[in-house]
Design an enzyme around this catalytic site. Structure first.
Site, mmCIF file in Angstrom:
data_model
loop_
_atom_site.group_PDB
_atom_site.id
_atom_site.type_symbol
_atom_site.label_atom_id
_atom_site.label_comp_id
_atom_site.label_asym_id
_atom_site.label_seq_id
_atom_site.Cartn_x
_atom_site.Cartn_y
_atom_site.Cartn_z
ATOM 1 N N LYS A 165 -1.850 16.584 -7.849
ATOM 2 C CA LYS A 165 -0.836 16.448 -8.893
ATOM 3 C C LYS A 165 0.045 17.696 -8.991
ATOM 4 O O LYS A 165 1.227 17.615 -9.334
ATOM 5 C CB LYS A 165 -1.501 16.139 -10.233
ATOM 6 C CG LYS A 165 -2.096 14.728 -10.292
ATOM 7 C CD LYS A 165 -1.046 13.661 -10.020
ATOM 8 C CE LYS A 165 -1.590 12.258 -10.250
ATOM 9 N NZ LYS A 165 -0.554 11.203 -10.052
ATOM 10 N N SER B 23 0.720 14.874 -13.603
ATOM 11 C CA SER B 23 -0.382 14.971 -14.557
ATOM 12 C C SER B 23 -0.421 16.372 -15.149
ATOM 13 O O SER B 23 -0.021 17.349 -14.498
ATOM 14 C CB SER B 23 -1.709 14.680 -13.863
ATOM 15 O OG SER B 23 -2.809 14.929 -14.727
ATOM 16 N N TYR C 271 -7.967 16.451 -7.068
ATOM 17 C CA TYR C 271 -7.017 15.672 -7.866
ATOM 18 C C TYR C 271 -5.989 16.606 -8.504
ATOM 19 O O TYR C 271 -4.786 16.361 -8.450
ATOM 20 C CB TYR C 271 -7.752 14.872 -8.944
ATOM 21 C CG TYR C 271 -6.809 14.169 -9.905
ATOM 22 C CD1 TYR C 271 -6.200 12.977 -9.548
ATOM 23 C CD2 TYR C 271 -6.516 14.710 -11.158
ATOM 24 C CE1 TYR C 271 -5.317 12.339 -10.410
ATOM 25 C CE2 TYR C 271 -5.636 14.085 -12.019
ATOM 26 C CZ TYR C 271 -5.043 12.900 -11.650
ATOM 27 O OH TYR C 271 -4.153 12.269 -12.499
ATOM 28 N N ASP D 196 0.868 -1.163 0.000
ATOM 29 C CA ASP D 196 0.000 0.000 0.000
ATOM 30 C C ASP D 196 0.912 1.222 0.000
ATOM 31 O O ASP D 196 1.595 1.499 0.992
ATOM 32 C CB ASP D 196 -0.881 -0.023 1.250
ATOM 33 C CG ASP D 196 -1.786 1.189 1.377
ATOM 34 O OD1 ASP D 196 -1.660 2.137 0.568
ATOM 35 O OD2 ASP D 196 -2.610 1.199 2.312
#
Length: 253
Positions: free
Chosen positions: A160, A143, A156, A63
């Site tokens: 990033k 990203s 999100y 994990d």
């Protein structure tokens, strides 16, 4: 098999390697001569990818958001390979594409745990090892969302953005240890998170709307991201650190 293996003699860990970009990176690294640890929370998926690669790969279950789990994975990889040259922090997660007030705290916590804390744990696990052997390469998969954010993926995007900036600051701080830290910023790709990113069903019409925003006219593929990772991990990039390579078909221009 390539005529000249660009990662011959090197060892690597790729997180989130049971599918998508991670699987493509692990497969390409092995084709380029590296021994690869295929790491994923999905044990069966990691084993399947490692088995497909063959003797050059091992499967690890961990994990990435848990320090003890990552430390154990690092120990196993170093035990198996003798040393680890390259770590690719590829594992990622996103909340659904929806208005910011509809994202709850649990989703916020998970996106930062998987996307950002994972890099923190990788640094804590591997930097001491790299200092001991006098070299190392970390590649963080960020990203274009962290460069050119758009509505619907607010947290999100923020996660990033944190990865992109962490890449730069780690590169500066760790350069004296001969540790290079680089990033890759993919545009939306054909992975399991595609519908999550789009926020709409994956239909030809909805894909076309997103592709229309990419000047080169297509989404990214695992092969695109793997090619970038090979270059950044190779000795050809020995003077390159702190970059976030946009593999985006011109999306961020």
């Amino acid at each position: 098999m390539p005529d000249s293996q660009r990662l011959a003699g090197k060892t690597a860990i790729v997180t989130g390697a049971a599918s998508g970009f991670g699987r493509g990176i692990a497969q390409r690294f092995a084709a380029e001569g590296a021994r690869v640890a295929v790491l994923d929370l999905n044990e069966a998926g990691a084993r399947e990818v490692a088995s497909g690669i063959g003797e050059a790969a091992i499967a690890l279950t961990a994990d990435v958001s848990d320090a003890a789990s990552m430390d154990e994975a690092g120990r196993q990889a170093i035990e198996a390979f003798g040393e680890v040259d390259i770590v690719v922090n590829n594992a990622g997660w996103s909340h659904a594409n929806r208005p910011v007030m509809e994202i709850d705290e649990a989703a916020f916590d998970k996106v930062f745990a998987v996307n950002v804390k994972s890099v923190f744990h990788a640094v804590r696990t591997f930097v001491p090892h790299w200092r001991a052997i006098g070299r190392g390469v970390m590649i963080n998969v960020g990203s274009t969302a962290g460069v050119r954010p758009r509505p619907g993926l607010s947290w999100y995007n923020a996660s990033k953005g944190a990865v992109n900036l962490a890449t730069k600051t780690l590169a500066v701080e760790l350069a004296s240890d001969k540790i290079r830290v680089c990033g890759i910023a993919p545009v939306i790709g054909e992975t399991a998170l595609l519908e999550t990113f789009m926020g709409v069903p994956d239909t030809p019409e909805n894909r076309a709307r997103f592709i229309a925003t990419i000047p080169l006219g297509r989404m990214s593929t695992p092969a695109d991201i793997a090619a970038a990772a090979v270059y950044l991990a190779s000795d050809e990039a020995s003077l390159i650190t702190g970059v976030n390579l946009e593999v985006d078909g011109g999306r961020c221009v």
